[in-house]
Motif scaffolding. Structure first.
Motif, short mmCIF file in Angstrom:
data_model
loop_
_atom_site.label_atom_id
_atom_site.label_comp_id
_atom_site.label_asym_id
_atom_site.label_seq_id
_atom_site.Cartn_x
_atom_site.Cartn_y
_atom_site.Cartn_z
N LEU A 237 0.82 -1.21 0.00
CA LEU A 237 0.00 0.00 0.00
C LEU A 237 0.86 1.26 0.00
O LEU A 237 0.51 2.26 -0.64
CB LEU A 237 -0.94 -0.01 1.20
N VAL A 238 1.99 1.21 0.69
CA VAL A 238 2.93 2.33 0.67
C VAL A 238 3.42 2.56 -0.77
O VAL A 238 3.47 3.69 -1.26
CB VAL A 238 4.13 2.07 1.61
N PHE A 239 3.77 1.47 -1.44
CA PHE A 239 4.22 1.56 -2.83
C PHE A 239 3.14 2.20 -3.71
O PHE A 239 3.43 3.06 -4.53
CB PHE A 239 4.58 0.17 -3.35
N LYS A 240 1.89 1.77 -3.52
CA LYS A 240 0.79 2.31 -4.32
C LYS A 240 0.59 3.81 -4.07
O LYS A 240 0.32 4.57 -5.00
CB LYS A 240 -0.49 1.53 -4.02
N VAL A 241 0.70 4.22 -2.82
CA VAL A 241 0.54 5.65 -2.51
C VAL A 241 1.69 6.45 -3.14
O VAL A 241 1.46 7.53 -3.69
CB VAL A 241 0.48 5.88 -0.99
N LEU A 242 2.91 5.92 -3.07
CA LEU A 242 4.04 6.59 -3.71
C LEU A 242 3.80 6.74 -5.21
O LEU A 242 4.11 7.77 -5.80
CB LEU A 242 5.33 5.81 -3.47
N ARG A 243 3.24 5.72 -5.80
CA ARG A 243 2.95 5.77 -7.24
C ARG A 243 1.80 6.73 -7.55
O ARG A 243 1.90 7.56 -8.45
CB ARG A 243 2.60 4.36 -7.75
N ASN A 244 0.73 6.65 -6.76
CA ASN A 244 -0.45 7.48 -7.03
C ASN A 244 -0.18 8.96 -6.80
O ASN A 244 -0.83 9.82 -7.41
CB ASN A 244 -1.63 7.03 -6.17
N THR A 245 0.74 9.28 -5.89
CA THR A 245 1.05 10.67 -5.61
C THR A 245 2.15 11.22 -6.53
O THR A 245 2.54 12.39 -6.40
CB THR A 245 1.50 10.85 -4.14
#
Length: 270
Positions: A237-245
């Motif tokens: 989920l951290v990876f996804k947030v880094l990508r989405n932001t």
């Protein structure tokens, strides 16, 4: 976890000679401002892609298969044997959002090309990057992300749909997922600050080494989470947030800016 107390932003004398302390403190990403709104669960699969019977809509399946065919031709690998073409990721699950990509994976054995599968993987990543730059394709408002997947590598996903056979390989289940958003915010902020620090210290001699170390750390961090607790692990989920932001894209841009400066000569003599 990255320790901000050891962040060069705070302790580098070279940094403080060029920057104002109050301005730098404003740049630090605090956990409570990290946007985790993209982490959510829905009661149904995305209605733009899936029908009421939870099979893919015919027009979506047709256009994704056409994309896969063109991507194979673009990559000059038409003569290889392909195991499957699958749709995976959040758009094949209940955790999609308005920024989710349609992740289409073309599955094949990389060793058909070379026993050096790492080299093959790098080649395919380059083709993917060139394809995305030339053709920013969207289907129903969502970006289409084409990807070659080695059939010999484990793929971690609770939702996987075969576009070739038009059936679920692994159908996601509706379940209550308890997400520790505070922990996600805390660890995401750590990585954001580390990426920002790369940008601040591009003139450091060890920039490339620090970039590769951070990139590998993020990759290993996510992989560990997937192997341990799957798609809804804090690490993924951290990876996804880094990508989405946009922080993962920012990280690549920082390296490209560094290489552009290193390989350029701004002045010349006749």
């Amino acid at each position: 976890m990255i320790n901000n107390n050891k962040n060069p932003r705070f302790w580098s004398g070279r940094y403080w000679r060029k920057h104002n302390i109050s301005d730098a403190l404003k740049e630090v990403v605090e956990p409570d401002v990290v946007d985790v709104s993209s982490i959510q669960m829905h009661d149904t699969l995305c209605p733009l892609v899936w029908g009421d019977d939870e099979t893919i809509k015919p027009d979506v399946r047709k256009i994704l298969l056409m994309n896969a065919k063109r991507f194979i031709e673009f990559s000059d690998v038409e003569g290889l044997k392909f195991n499957d073409i699958i749709l995976t990721g959040s758009m094949a699950n209940y955790n999609y959002n308005e920024n989710s990509d349609l992740d289409v994976h073309i599955v094949l054995d990389f060793s058909q090309i070379s026993e050096n599968t790492e080299f093959v993987g790098d080649f395919f990543k380059l083709k993917k990057s060139l394809w995305n730059d030339k053709l920013p394709i969207q289907v129903k408002g969502h970006d289409v992300e084409m990807y070659f997947q080695d059939s010999n590598e484990t793929h971690f996903a609770t939702g996987t749909y075969s576009l070739v056979r038009n059936e679920w390989i692994s159908k996601p289940t509706k379940k209550i997922v308890n997400i520790d958003t505070a922990d996600v915010q805390l660890k995401t902020a750590d990585f954001m600050n580390a990426i920002d620090d790369l940008e601040t210290n591009q003139d450091e001699k060890d920039f490339v080494k620090r970039y590769e170390t951070l990139k590998n750390k993020i990759k290993k961090y996510r992989q560990t989470g997937l192997e341990d607790k799957g798609e809804f692990s804090v690490e993924n989920l951290v990876f996804k947030v880094l990508r989405n932001t946009g922080y993962l894209e920012k990280m690549v841009e920082i390296k490209n800016d560094y290489l552009t400066q290193e390989l350029s000569l701004n002045e010349f003599e006749l």
